[in-house]
Design an enzyme around this catalytic site. Structure first.
Site, PDB file in Angstrom:
ATOM      1  N   TYR A 216       0.834  -1.192   0.000  1.00 11.09           N
ATOM      2  CA  TYR A 216       0.000   0.000   0.000  1.00 11.09           C
ATOM      3  C   TYR A 216       0.876   1.253   0.000  1.00 11.09           C
ATOM      4  CZ  TYR A 216      -2.427   3.806   2.450  1.00 11.09           C
ATOM      5  OH  TYR A 216      -2.907   5.031   2.834  1.00 11.09           O
ATOM      6  N   ASP A 298       2.775  -4.706  10.541  1.00  8.29           N
ATOM      7  CA  ASP A 298       1.470  -4.043  10.470  1.00  8.29           C
ATOM      8  C   ASP A 298       0.392  -5.124  10.397  1.00  8.29           C
ATOM      9  OD1 ASP A 298      -0.803  -2.619   9.936  1.00  8.29           O
ATOM     10  OD2 ASP A 298      -0.025  -1.565   8.182  1.00  8.29           O
ATOM     11  N   ILE A 300      -3.015  -4.737  10.909  1.00 11.39           N
ATOM     12  CA  ILE A 300      -4.285  -4.037  11.005  1.00 11.39           C
ATOM     13  C   ILE A 300      -5.466  -4.853  10.457  1.00 11.39           C
ATOM     14  CG2 ILE A 300      -4.087  -2.870   8.766  1.00 11.39           C
ATOM     15  CD1 ILE A 300      -5.263  -0.373  10.137  1.00 11.39           C
ATOM     16  N   LYS A 336     -10.054  -0.904  10.177  1.00 11.87           N
ATOM     17  CA  LYS A 336     -10.412  -1.971   9.232  1.00 11.87           C
ATOM     18  C   LYS A 336     -11.299  -3.012   9.896  1.00 11.87           C
ATOM     19  CE  LYS A 336      -7.436   0.240   6.726  1.00 11.87           C
ATOM     20  NZ  LYS A 336      -7.885   1.300   5.815  1.00 11.87           N
TER      21      LYS A 336
END
Length: 499
Positions: A216, A298, A300, A336
């Site tokens: 991303y 990460d 998430i 999320k």
């Protein structure tokens, strides 16, 4: 002294207030007259402060001097950040926000498939909020407003109540008896500030982090000055990271005399949606120890797993094996898994006391508001709601993913077999007119401007193979999936039928 003493007496009242004022004024007047008579005739007259009616005065000299200085400058950092971003990712987001699709109000608008939002369980969030609004405002413990818990200063790195609630929520999301220590948490206003804070803590300006592709688009470089070095993963390996690719990127970067401070992982991966196995996490920890670097994981999307594969947190691996915990740092947030992106809550979980100490101070610039923390403590502590939400969310993501992927397959577009996160990683290589980034962007522009669908092209995610696109299907209602497929069919139907 003869002059001073009488004046002192006058000032004390013997000469009266009038004389006490007039004598100093008279002395000042005679002094001015004396200086004027002694001034040389060649001396120019002093400039007047009110010369608007006097001829021959130049009134624009100061303005000319100002204009000659050029435009007012700002910092080089602000100048670089203020430049328009030419990334297709941001261009697409802007286009969709300017003309958003709505089934009734704006059926010809741009359908947003580029923004990472999970709107599938918004009804559950809305229901909980409406039912618990009074308890949130008033406080569950008492009947007063408890204004001191909102209006007064709170710890910038988050209250202990919210840290405890976050620890419980994460343990429930991941399962398998993985526990988190609230004292090792630092709360921030979102995951992006959490990663940026870690960049400040772990690296100096000009240092680098290795990042597996595709990834991303991240904004870590703006203020930290760190570099993100792509570690290219390929479709033949299902875009799964390998230690050999990591080692190659490490050695090539070191040859440029750039210091590598760590690896930045996304697990589950964004945008591919694959998971790192326990064996790979162990190999990554050994690699980090060998190279003496950090790992930022990460996680998430940890609660958005909807397939048969098991999600393994790096916290579980580092806790069960004899690894150096000081180099492991986890980031997580609620935008999320719990669809609360506007609430802006992220978290750093670290085993390194020095990193935690620095991060706590840096959160003065990205702290979470007290009302937000109170709301989340109430929500995350509602075990019944959280359990229902997690189960419902996973089912709805899976159903929407299956529906969306089936629609693409009817158009001859296949996706990677991912069972996590909010995207499908779509293979549109047979649609691009010429193999390369230029051909990929031609398809992207046509989908955006003609079909009015915003996707994220792989080049915006540093994918080395052109023709892959990220599609965020959790922004849709089921009724809109058919509309998306029809628009794609009209734009690229001729090429799919030929492919």
């Amino acid at each position: 002294m003869r002059l001073v003493v009488p004046l002192q007496g006058v000032a004390q009242g013997r000469g009266g207030l009038l004389l006490g004022s007039l004598i100093p004024c008279a002395l000042f007047y005679f002094l001015q007259l004396y200086l004027k008579r002694r001034r040389s005739p060649s001396d120019p007259p002093p400039p007047s402060t009110s010369s608007s009616n006097q001829p021959g005065m130049t009134r624009h000299s100061s303005l000319s001097n100002l204009l000659s200085r050029g435009p007012l400058r700002i910092s080089s950092l602000a100048t670089s950040i203020a430049k328009p971003d030419d990334s297709p990712y941001y261009i697409g987001l802007d286009k969709a926000s300017e003309d958003p699709y709505h089934r009734i109000a704006n059926p010809d608008g741009v359908i947003q498939l580029g923004l990472s939002e999970n709107r599938l369980c918004f009804d559950l969030i809305e229901k909980w909020t409406s039912e618990n609004l009074r308890d949130w405002v008033m406080g569950r413990e008492g009947g007063d407003l408890s204004i001191s818990g909102i209006a007064t200063y709170q710890p910038s790195d988050g209250t202990m109540k919210l840290k405890m609630a976050m620890a419980g929520f994460m343990s429930r999301v991941i399962g398998r008896d993985v526990s988190y220590e609230p004292s090792q948490m630092v709360l921030t206003a979102g995951v992006t500030p959490a990663i940026e804070t870690l960049c400040f803590c772990l690296a100096d300006h000009g240092n680098a982090f290795l990042v597996p592709t595709p990834y991303y688009p991240r904004d870590m470089k703006w203020r930290t000055g760190v570099e993100l070095i792509p570690v290219h993963c390929r479709s033949k390996d299902d875009f799964v990271l390998s230690i050999s690719a990591l080692d190659q990127a490490f050695n090539q970067t070191r040859k440029r005399e750039t210091k590598i401070r760590g690896i930045l992982l996304s697990n589950p991966a964004n945008p591919v949606g694959n998971l790192l196995s326990r064996e790979m996490l162990e190999a990554l920890l050994k690699f980090a120890e060998e190279k003496n670097i950090h790992i930022i994981s990460d996680e998430i999307f940890a609660g958005s797993i909807y397939g048969d594969k098991e999600f393994v947190s790096i916290a579980e691996v580092v806790g069960s094996e004899d690894f150096d915990k000081n180099r492991v740092h986890i980031v997580y947030g609620l935008s999320k898994d719990l669809f609360l992106p506007g609430v802006r809550v992220g978290m750093i979980y670290s085993f390194n006391e020095n990193v935690l100490a620095a991060a706590r101070k840096l959160t003065r610039f990205s702290s979470v508001s007290a009302p937000t923390q109170r709301l989340l403590v109430s929500m995350l502590s509602d075990t019944r709601f959280i359990v229902e939400y997690i189960q419902t969310n996973k089912k709805r993501i899976r159903d929407m993913r299956d529906l969306f992927v089936a629609g693409l397959e009817e158009l001859g577009i296949k996706c990677t077999d991912s069972r996590s996160s909010l995207y499908c990683w779509a293979d549109m290589r047979n649609l691009i007119p010429t193999y390369g980034e230029k051909g990929e962007l031609e398809v992207w522009e046509k989908l955006l401007n003609v079909g009015k669908i915003n996707l994220t092209p792989g080049s915006a995610c540093h994918c080395i193979e052109p023709g892959w696109f990220r599609c965020c299907f959790t922004t849709l209602d089921k009724e809109d999936v058919h509309v998306v497929m029809e628009r794609i069919r009209k734009v690229v139907g001729s090429r799919t039928s030929c492919g």
